[in-house]
Design a protein around this motif. Sequence first.
Motif, PDB file in Angstrom:
ATOM      1  N   VAL A   8       3.555  11.449  -7.943  1.00 15.12           N
ATOM      2  CA  VAL A   8       3.347  11.639  -9.384  1.00 15.12           C
ATOM      3  C   VAL A   8       1.871  11.776  -9.756  1.00 15.12           C
ATOM      4  CG1 VAL A   8       3.656  10.591 -11.679  1.00 15.12           C
ATOM      5  CG2 VAL A   8       5.478  10.421  -9.965  1.00 15.12           C
ATOM      6  N   LEU A   9       1.037  10.807  -9.353  1.00 16.06           N
ATOM      7  CA  LEU A   9      -0.337  10.781  -9.857  1.00 16.06           C
ATOM      8  C   LEU A   9      -1.115  12.044  -9.494  1.00 16.06           C
ATOM      9  CD1 LEU A   9      -1.266   7.046  -9.107  1.00 16.06           C
ATOM     10  CD2 LEU A   9      -0.573   8.052 -11.297  1.00 16.06           C
ATOM     11  N   LEU A  10      -1.038  12.484  -8.236  1.00 16.38           N
ATOM     12  CA  LEU A  10      -1.779  13.683  -7.839  1.00 16.38           C
ATOM     13  C   LEU A  10      -1.244  14.943  -8.516  1.00 16.38           C
ATOM     14  CD1 LEU A  10      -3.968  15.027  -6.181  1.00 16.38           C
ATOM     15  CD2 LEU A  10      -2.384  15.129  -4.241  1.00 16.38           C
ATOM     16  N   PRO A  11       0.078  15.219  -8.494  1.00 19.54           N
ATOM     17  CA  PRO A  11       0.556  16.418  -9.195  1.00 19.54           C
ATOM     18  C   PRO A  11       0.236  16.408 -10.692  1.00 19.54           C
ATOM     19  CG  PRO A  11       2.254  15.600  -7.714  1.00 19.54           C
ATOM     20  CD  PRO A  11       1.173  14.564  -7.742  1.00 19.54           C
ATOM     21  N   VAL A  12       0.358  15.255 -11.348  1.00 19.14           N
ATOM     22  CA  VAL A  12       0.056  15.192 -12.780  1.00 19.14           C
ATOM     23  C   VAL A  12      -1.433  15.413 -13.018  1.00 19.14           C
ATOM     24  CG1 VAL A  12       0.006  13.683 -14.808  1.00 19.14           C
ATOM     25  CG2 VAL A  12       2.035  13.737 -13.349  1.00 19.14           C
ATOM     26  N   TRP A  13      -2.291  14.828 -12.171  1.00 16.51           N
ATOM     27  CA  TRP A  13      -3.740  15.037 -12.304  1.00 16.51           C
ATOM     28  C   TRP A  13      -4.082  16.513 -12.141  1.00 16.51           C
ATOM     29  CZ3 TRP A  13      -7.869  17.050  -9.722  1.00 16.51           C
ATOM     30  CH2 TRP A  13      -9.150  16.666 -10.140  1.00 16.51           C
TER      31      TRP A  13
ATOM     32  N   THR B 181       0.823  -1.210   0.000  1.00 17.74           N
ATOM     33  CA  THR B 181       0.000   0.000   0.000  1.00 17.74           C
ATOM     34  C   THR B 181       0.857   1.261   0.000  1.00 17.74           C
ATOM     35  OG1 THR B 181      -0.201  -0.075   2.422  1.00 17.74           O
ATOM     36  CG2 THR B 181      -1.917  -1.164   1.141  1.00 17.74           C
ATOM     37  N   ASN B 182       2.011   1.204   0.650  1.00 21.85           N
ATOM     38  CA  ASN B 182       2.909   2.359   0.627  1.00 21.85           C
ATOM     39  C   ASN B 182       3.421   2.649  -0.783  1.00 21.85           C
ATOM     40  OD1 ASN B 182       2.768   3.104   3.299  1.00 21.85           O
ATOM     41  ND2 ASN B 182       4.599   1.984   3.924  1.00 21.85           N
ATOM     42  N   LEU B 183       3.630   1.590  -1.587  1.00 20.76           N
ATOM     43  CA  LEU B 183       4.016   1.788  -2.980  1.00 20.76           C
ATOM     44  C   LEU B 183       2.982   2.632  -3.709  1.00 20.76           C
ATOM     45  CD1 LEU B 183       5.692   0.905  -5.602  1.00 20.76           C
ATOM     46  CD2 LEU B 183       3.995  -0.923  -5.793  1.00 20.76           C
TER      47      LEU B 183
ATOM     48  N   SER C   6       9.981  -0.403   1.857  1.00 20.88           N
ATOM     49  CA  SER C   6      10.920  -0.930   0.867  1.00 20.88           C
ATOM     50  C   SER C   6      10.469  -0.714  -0.570  1.00 20.88           C
ATOM     51  CB  SER C   6      11.153  -2.423   1.111  1.00 20.88           C
ATOM     52  OG  SER C   6       9.940  -3.148   1.008  1.00 20.88           O
ATOM     53  N   LEU C   7       9.172  -0.621  -0.814  1.00 21.69           N
ATOM     54  CA  LEU C   7       8.666  -0.409  -2.168  1.00 21.69           C
ATOM     55  C   LEU C   7       8.402   1.068  -2.473  1.00 21.69           C
ATOM     56  CD1 LEU C   7       6.190  -3.423  -2.539  1.00 21.69           C
ATOM     57  CD2 LEU C   7       8.585  -3.262  -3.247  1.00 21.69           C
ATOM     58  N   ILE C   8       8.442   1.918  -1.461  1.00 23.11           N
ATOM     59  CA  ILE C   8       8.182   3.343  -1.675  1.00 23.11           C
ATOM     60  C   ILE C   8       9.134   3.963  -2.703  1.00 23.11           C
ATOM     61  CG2 ILE C   8       8.378   5.618  -0.557  1.00 23.11           C
ATOM     62  CD1 ILE C   8       6.906   4.537   1.807  1.00 23.11           C
ATOM     63  N   PRO C   9      10.435   3.624  -2.690  1.00 25.94           N
ATOM     64  CA  PRO C   9      11.321   4.236  -3.692  1.00 25.94           C
ATOM     65  C   PRO C   9      10.874   4.006  -5.132  1.00 25.94           C
ATOM     66  CG  PRO C   9      12.603   3.135  -1.989  1.00 25.94           C
ATOM     67  CD  PRO C   9      11.179   2.768  -1.748  1.00 25.94           C
ATOM     68  N   PHE C  10      10.110   2.954  -5.354  1.00 23.94           N
ATOM     69  CA  PHE C  10       9.701   2.615  -6.719  1.00 23.94           C
ATOM     70  C   PHE C  10       8.297   3.116  -7.054  1.00 23.94           C
ATOM     71  CE2 PHE C  10      12.525  -0.582  -4.896  1.00 23.94           C
ATOM     72  CZ  PHE C  10      13.608  -0.470  -5.752  1.00 23.94           C
TER      73      PHE C  10
ATOM     74  N   TYR D 116       7.083   3.770 -10.783  1.00 22.00           N
ATOM     75  CA  TYR D 116       5.929   2.996 -11.268  1.00 22.00           C
ATOM     76  C   TYR D 116       4.866   3.919 -11.861  1.00 22.00           C
ATOM     77  CZ  TYR D 116       1.120   1.427 -10.289  1.00 22.00           C
ATOM     78  OH  TYR D 116      -0.227   1.202 -10.352  1.00 22.00           O
ATOM     79  N   ALA D 117       4.530   4.977 -11.126  1.00 21.73           N
ATOM     80  CA  ALA D 117       3.487   5.893 -11.582  1.00 21.73           C
ATOM     81  C   ALA D 117       3.916   6.651 -12.835  1.00 21.73           C
ATOM     82  CB  ALA D 117       3.137   6.878 -10.469  1.00 21.73           C
TER      83      ALA D 117
END
Length: 415
Positions: free
Chosen positions: A246-251, A236-238, A361-365, A369-370
């Motif tokens: 990314v998703l919110l600023p781009v939206w 969920t952190n990913l 651990s997945l947050i950096p990606f 990903y987005a």
Amino acid sequence: MSLPKPFLALSAATVLATTGTRFSAIAVPWLVLETTGDPVLTGLAGLAEMLPYVLAKALGGPLIDRLGPRRMAISCDLLSTLAVALVPLLYWAGLLSIWVLLPALALIGVLRAPADASKQAMVPAVAALGHMPLERVTGVVGAADRLAGTLGAASAGALIGLLGSGAALLANALAFLLSALVLAVGVPRTDAAVVAGDAAAEPTMPVGYLAQFAAGWQVLRSDAVLMGLVIMIAVTNLFDQAYSMVLLPVWVRAAGLDVTWVGLFLATFSASAILGSVLAAIYGARLPRLLLYTLGFLCAGPLAFGSFALNLPLSAIIAILLLGGLAAGFLNPIISAILLERTPTPMVGRVIALTGALTWSLIPFGGLYAGLLVNNVGILPALGVTAMLYLCTTLLPLAVPSFRQMGQARAGAPS
């Protein structure tokens, strides 16, 4: 009953450090989007900070237990002040290319990680000093964290709009400095040893760094409840990082809105989560953890992301974010209480650091990903796909038996 001074200092330091971090969390991606217009590079900036953060958090646990969380938190906050201040200075001097920014962000991540873990490791002693349940302490600290997120998000958007990203980053540096000063004045040295469960309090504690690290990992690995939480929260952190980075600023840019809306959306969610955290502090010990945990993730993730994917009216999005924030406010107090209840006191620093590192651990990606997803399918499908994946992850507690043991403490852990 009046709250003990160390608790007040820890809450204030949490507000300051988290407010400053929220400044940079909005300023950095907006700065990269403004200068490059590339969602992938924006995600890469998140990777540059968060991957070193995760590694430093994982490896810093034995040092926290050995040196004490007070010393670690103060030292790392002071060093973070210098590291963060370097970024706007380079920016104003015209020397901040993306390839200069990336290593600067990596340094910030390395310093932030042990400071964050150290602040969390102070909670058991604070609870003992105030004779309060862990849910109450984690709930109040969680509310302080959410308050910081609200203040930081709202003021960051306005500050960037008025003075630019450099000013927001400088405010971040100032917040770290104040956090260090508050801890130095408000938390006595004697409390650090109690919090840490240091070597003097644990005669059988392994002497070598690797042995200490391995002992902390063994405690975590052998606990099915904690491992279940770690895996779910990491996923969920990913998605949360993908959203905020990314998703919110781009939206927002695609909708023709300015940067203040990024701060407004994040602040709306965080403001509502403050109420959720307060309710968790008051009623959390008497409510069913598994139900609150599942509903919290459902409202905070899939429901909120779906509102953007469907391009709902702004008023509807705000209403959904208010509901999502309220539900999410219960999550961190529940998770923190479970972690501290199931961790033997001498291992608190190591297990908290390892848990924090693995769940991050997945947050950096997330940003990467987005960025790749947006470049290939567009912003609305990217939000829709992420909402569906988040939903699948949210339903895990209903299928995995270990989650049903959330209310059981483990022997040797703080009560």
